[in-house]
Scaffold this motif. Structure first.
Motif, short mmCIF file in Angstrom:
data_model
loop_
_atom_site.label_atom_id
_atom_site.label_comp_id
_atom_site.label_asym_id
_atom_site.label_seq_id
_atom_site.Cartn_x
_atom_site.Cartn_y
_atom_site.Cartn_z
N LEU A 32 0.81 -1.21 0.00
CA LEU A 32 0.00 0.00 0.00
C LEU A 32 0.84 1.26 0.00
N ARG A 33 1.91 1.26 0.78
CA ARG A 33 2.78 2.44 0.82
C ARG A 33 3.35 2.72 -0.57
N ASP A 34 3.89 1.69 -1.22
CA ASP A 34 4.46 1.88 -2.55
C ASP A 34 3.39 2.28 -3.56
N PHE A 35 2.22 1.64 -3.49
CA PHE A 35 1.15 1.94 -4.43
C PHE A 35 0.65 3.37 -4.26
N LEU A 36 0.37 3.75 -3.02
CA LEU A 36 -0.16 5.10 -2.77
C LEU A 36 0.87 6.19 -3.03
N ASP A 37 2.15 5.86 -2.88
CA ASP A 37 3.22 6.82 -3.17
C ASP A 37 3.57 6.87 -4.66
N GLY A 38 2.99 5.96 -5.45
CA GLY A 38 3.24 5.95 -6.88
C GLY A 38 4.55 5.29 -7.27
#
Length: 70
Positions: A32-38
């Motif tokens: 989620l962190r990587d996804f939400l940070d792009g």
């Protein structure tokens, strides 16, 4: 900030998020962190991207939309 933490906790516990994270050998938090940070360090399938957008989009915008929009 507390709302973002609650959102993250709810999403991290979601069965679909856990499944996708497991497929990519990462924790749900990192996914989620990587996804939400792009970040593009994970090679997500197009359908996984759409699923994560659907799960995080409406909840992330909850309470932040402009109520004067018509």
């Amino acid at each position: 900030m507390e709302q973002a933490g609650n959102l993250s906790n709810e999403l991290c516990a979601d069965d679909v998020v856990c499944f996708i994270a497991d497929r990519h050998h990462v924790t749900p938090q990192r996914l989620l962190r990587d996804f939400l940070d792009g970040k593009t360090s994970l090679s997500l399938e197009p359908n996984e991207v759409e699923i994560l957008k659907g799960l995080s989009g409406p909840a992330a915008n909850n309470g932040t939309t402009n109520s004067k929009r018509r």
